[in-house]
Design a protein around this motif. Sequence first.
Motif, PDB file in Angstrom:
ATOM      1  N   ALA A 239       0.840  -1.205   0.000  1.00 28.84           N
ATOM      2  CA  ALA A 239       0.000   0.000   0.000  1.00 28.84           C
ATOM      3  C   ALA A 239       0.871   1.250   0.000  1.00 28.84           C
ATOM      4  CB  ALA A 239      -0.920  -0.008   1.215  1.00 28.84           C
ATOM      5  N   GLY A 240       1.960   1.201   0.746  1.00 28.76           N
ATOM      6  CA  GLY A 240       2.879   2.334   0.776  1.00 28.76           C
ATOM      7  C   GLY A 240       3.588   2.537  -0.554  1.00 28.76           C
ATOM      8  N   GLN A 241       3.941   1.435  -1.221  1.00 24.17           N
ATOM      9  CA  GLN A 241       4.647   1.519  -2.504  1.00 24.17           C
ATOM     10  C   GLN A 241       3.789   2.143  -3.596  1.00 24.17           C
ATOM     11  OE1 GLN A 241       6.010  -2.436  -3.459  1.00 24.17           O
ATOM     12  NE2 GLN A 241       7.938  -2.181  -2.348  1.00 24.17           N
ATOM     13  N   ILE A 242       2.505   1.819  -3.594  1.00 20.49           N
ATOM     14  CA  ILE A 242       1.645   2.284  -4.687  1.00 20.49           C
ATOM     15  C   ILE A 242       0.776   3.481  -4.312  1.00 20.49           C
ATOM     16  CG2 ILE A 242       1.555   0.052  -5.850  1.00 20.49           C
ATOM     17  CD1 ILE A 242      -1.070  -0.525  -4.546  1.00 20.49           C
ATOM     18  N   ASN A 248       3.998   9.835  -9.085  1.00 12.21           N
ATOM     19  CA  ASN A 248       5.404   9.643  -9.452  1.00 12.21           C
ATOM     20  C   ASN A 248       5.564   9.454 -10.961  1.00 12.21           C
ATOM     21  OD1 ASN A 248       6.224   9.843  -6.785  1.00 12.21           O
ATOM     22  ND2 ASN A 248       6.091   7.639  -6.429  1.00 12.21           N
ATOM     23  N   ILE A 249       4.620   8.729 -11.561  1.00 12.47           N
ATOM     24  CA  ILE A 249       4.647   8.577 -13.020  1.00 12.47           C
ATOM     25  C   ILE A 249       4.499   9.939 -13.695  1.00 12.47           C
ATOM     26  CG2 ILE A 249       3.353   7.659 -15.003  1.00 12.47           C
ATOM     27  CD1 ILE A 249       4.994   5.525 -13.583  1.00 12.47           C
ATOM     28  N   GLU A 250       3.625  10.772 -13.166  1.00  8.59           N
ATOM     29  CA  GLU A 250       3.437  12.135 -13.692  1.00  8.59           C
ATOM     30  C   GLU A 250       4.728  12.946 -13.545  1.00  8.59           C
ATOM     31  OE1 GLU A 250       0.989  13.551 -15.209  1.00  8.59           O
ATOM     32  OE2 GLU A 250      -0.928  12.642 -14.652  1.00  8.59           O
ATOM     33  N   SER A 251       5.425  12.764 -12.439  1.00  6.80           N
ATOM     34  CA  SER A 251       6.677  13.483 -12.217  1.00  6.80           C
ATOM     35  C   SER A 251       7.726  13.087 -13.249  1.00  6.80           C
ATOM     36  CB  SER A 251       7.192  13.184 -10.797  1.00  6.80           C
ATOM     37  OG  SER A 251       8.445  13.794 -10.581  1.00  6.80           O
ATOM     38  N   HIS A 252       7.805  11.781 -13.544  1.00  6.76           N
ATOM     39  CA  HIS A 252       8.734  11.322 -14.593  1.00  6.76           C
ATOM     40  C   HIS A 252       8.374  11.934 -15.940  1.00  6.76           C
ATOM     41  CE1 HIS A 252      10.629   8.679 -11.852  1.00  6.76           C
ATOM     42  NE2 HIS A 252       9.692   7.753 -11.820  1.00  6.76           N
ATOM     43  N   LYS A 253       7.108  12.009 -16.230  1.00  7.91           N
ATOM     44  CA  LYS A 253       6.639  12.607 -17.483  1.00  7.91           C
ATOM     45  C   LYS A 253       7.087  14.066 -17.577  1.00  7.91           C
ATOM     46  CE  LYS A 253       4.160  13.690 -21.131  1.00  7.91           C
ATOM     47  NZ  LYS A 253       4.637  13.342 -22.504  1.00  7.91           N
ATOM     48  N   LYS A 254       6.911  14.798 -16.493  1.00 11.15           N
ATOM     49  CA  LYS A 254       7.288  16.216 -16.474  1.00 11.15           C
ATOM     50  C   LYS A 254       8.781  16.387 -16.727  1.00 11.15           C
ATOM     51  CE  LYS A 254       7.182  20.309 -13.504  1.00 11.15           C
ATOM     52  NZ  LYS A 254       6.803  20.848 -12.172  1.00 11.15           N
ATOM     53  N   ASN A 255       9.612  15.613 -16.024  1.00 10.11           N
ATOM     54  CA  ASN A 255      11.062  15.718 -16.175  1.00 10.11           C
ATOM     55  C   ASN A 255      11.510  15.316 -17.576  1.00 10.11           C
ATOM     56  OD1 ASN A 255      11.236  16.495 -13.496  1.00 10.11           O
ATOM     57  ND2 ASN A 255      11.694  14.432 -12.757  1.00 10.11           N
ATOM     58  N   TYR A 256      10.898  14.258 -18.105  1.00  6.75           N
ATOM     59  CA  TYR A 256      11.249  13.779 -19.439  1.00  6.75           C
ATOM     60  C   TYR A 256      10.895  14.829 -20.495  1.00  6.75           C
ATOM     61  CZ  TYR A 256      11.597  10.567 -23.424  1.00  6.75           C
ATOM     62  OH  TYR A 256      11.947   9.967 -24.603  1.00  6.75           O
ATOM     63  N   THR A 257       9.740  15.451 -20.334  1.00  5.81           N
ATOM     64  CA  THR A 257       9.286  16.470 -21.289  1.00  5.81           C
ATOM     65  C   THR A 257      10.167  17.704 -21.249  1.00  5.81           C
ATOM     66  OG1 THR A 257       7.006  15.692 -21.066  1.00  5.81           O
ATOM     67  CG2 THR A 257       7.323  17.882 -22.001  1.00  5.81           C
ATOM     68  N   CYS A 298       1.060  -4.129  -8.115  1.00  3.14           N
ATOM     69  CA  CYS A 298      -0.362  -4.376  -8.392  1.00  3.14           C
ATOM     70  C   CYS A 298      -0.654  -5.873  -8.463  1.00  3.14           C
ATOM     71  CB  CYS A 298      -0.784  -3.702  -9.703  1.00  3.14           C
ATOM     72  SG  CYS A 298      -0.932  -1.912  -9.598  1.00  3.14           S
ATOM     73  N   SER A 299       0.238  -6.622  -9.107  1.00  2.78           N
ATOM     74  CA  SER A 299       0.066  -8.083  -9.176  1.00  2.78           C
ATOM     75  C   SER A 299       0.129  -8.699  -7.791  1.00  2.78           C
ATOM     76  CB  SER A 299       1.146  -8.705 -10.076  1.00  2.78           C
ATOM     77  OG  SER A 299       0.999  -8.292 -11.410  1.00  2.78           O
ATOM     78  N   MET A 300       1.059  -8.225  -6.977  1.00  7.22           N
ATOM     79  CA  MET A 300       1.190  -8.741  -5.624  1.00  7.22           C
ATOM     80  C   MET A 300      -0.013  -8.351  -4.775  1.00  7.22           C
ATOM     81  SD  MET A 300       3.232 -10.657  -4.001  1.00  7.22           S
ATOM     82  CE  MET A 300       2.880 -11.337  -2.387  1.00  7.22           C
ATOM     83  N   ASN A 301      -0.511  -7.151  -4.986  1.00 12.64           N
ATOM     84  CA  ASN A 301      -1.711  -6.685  -4.287  1.00 12.64           C
ATOM     85  C   ASN A 301      -2.913  -7.565  -4.641  1.00 12.64           C
ATOM     86  OD1 ASN A 301      -3.035  -4.676  -2.576  1.00 12.64           O
ATOM     87  ND2 ASN A 301      -4.006  -3.951  -4.439  1.00 12.64           N
ATOM     88  N   SER A 302      -3.020  -7.942  -5.905  1.00 11.95           N
ATOM     89  CA  SER A 302      -4.101  -8.830  -6.352  1.00 11.95           C
ATOM     90  C   SER A 302      -3.948 -10.216  -5.730  1.00 11.95           C
ATOM     91  CB  SER A 302      -4.095  -8.951  -7.880  1.00 11.95           C
ATOM     92  OG  SER A 302      -4.317  -7.700  -8.482  1.00 11.95           O
ATOM     93  N   TYR A 303      -2.703 -10.672  -5.631  1.00 11.30           N
ATOM     94  CA  TYR A 303      -2.428 -11.965  -4.996  1.00 11.30           C
ATOM     95  C   TYR A 303      -2.952 -11.976  -3.561  1.00 11.30           C
ATOM     96  CZ  TYR A 303       0.394 -15.363  -2.361  1.00 11.30           C
ATOM     97  OH  TYR A 303       0.809 -16.353  -1.510  1.00 11.30           O
TER      98      TYR A 303
END
Length: 479
Positions: A239-242, A248-257, A298-303
């Motif tokens: 839960a903490g990881q996700i 964080n994905i948005e942050s990578h997008k911003k830096n990449y752009t 997400c896979s582990m969370n589903s597990y």
Amino acid sequence: MTRKNASKETINILINNAKSAISDSEHILKNTELIKSRLSTFDGANYLQLLFELLSGSLLAVYEVCSDMKNMLSTDNVYVKRFHMQMINLSQYEWCKYLVGRDHGGVIPKLINHLNESHKETIELESILQQLRLLGKKCDAGLRNITAHYDNPNTMYSKLVTLNDEDIYAKRVGDQLLVHDMILQYISPILQMITEILCTDNRECTYTRSVDKYSIIDIINKKVAEAFHNKEKLDIVIAGQIANAWENIESHKKNYTICEKAIEYLTDKQVDCSRLTEIQALEELRWEVSFMQYDLACSMNSYLKADSNAERSICFMRAYRNEISALSHLYGYNDEYREKSIWSKIRTVPEFKSIPLSKEIEDELIALTSNFDPNKRNLYTHYREDTKLNISERWQCANEMNHPEELMQMLRLVTLCKKINQFLVSLVSSMHLSEKQKNDEMLSPIRKIKELAQKNNQQDIVAISDKFLSIFSLFDKKL
């Protein structure tokens, strides 16, 4: 992320209905697979085999999408919702391909051809086929390809950011269940007749398995799952990881752009931007690793939320598929693809070899990619490969899978992601130090000029020197 305007009670009803569909499908699927294994002893087995491929394929697809449905509705996490929307889209795409197929080689066209040759009625099957084609048109082929194969992170982001309405996917699951119900109604009379024939000795006809072959691993898998549930620590960690995954994905997008636009500007001005290109490659690697890391979570969370060993196995199937797809883009699975990989771009950074972790990570990437099993990956992705129908083998894998081994593999991948992130921190630090040394060398003459100007009391030259030094000092801080 758009949440459908439904009450908590309605959402809970949908979740419970999905759980019931999962349980019912698993029970029927087990018995269906048993019947399929015994059909070879009867006349007309080819037609009956196709009929039960229709049933088992529909059951497994419903089993998988309902698992994603309950998980999608049970969370408010944007990344997790988008993950399960992807899985629903992929399952439905593969289901339509399995039953219909653009090549008309699906199970239903084959059944229709068989009945036409025997001059028998096909109206019900034609009606099912029509509804499947309508559902197939709603599937997103581009999203399916990204889910099954990954892509560069910028392309993945551009596709995933459009997944904003879970209601669309909830309705599509509803459409699938309606088609599934049509299939059950069509098969039910024949299923009843076959069951009676197979159980002529008046014994209960249920799914049985060899104790030596399956039950031991079943017990181990259940005990491992129970241990995680009892401790509850892993739930908290995941839960903490996700929790902030999409941010964080948005942050990578911003830096990449930012890098992308800066490179475009400098290139237009004919200014060397090789260092900035290297920084962009680093951000691309961080981005790709984040996608892999969050998908594993997400896979582990589903597990952890699964209610049976078979459902847990499907979570590991997805993790394996994501592992191959992500590492293929990150590192490549042969010499040709390694030259095009993100890692190949990172290796050109001058400071790469000075980071001790680089060799350790590369050795691990070589070991992981050399053990790729394309047949296993295809089985975990496709319900049908040309004329090969994968349902029985896929379900068998779900029931035979060794979960402790799969968990160790996931731990290995999570550890790799952590090492790569540590490596990138070290590499950026080393690059910063290199740039600082270059700046110091470049500014050394200016400092000497300032010293001479101070000795000779030439304040205008001192002021100009200070201005230059302050500008580069600010630039250095930004790095």
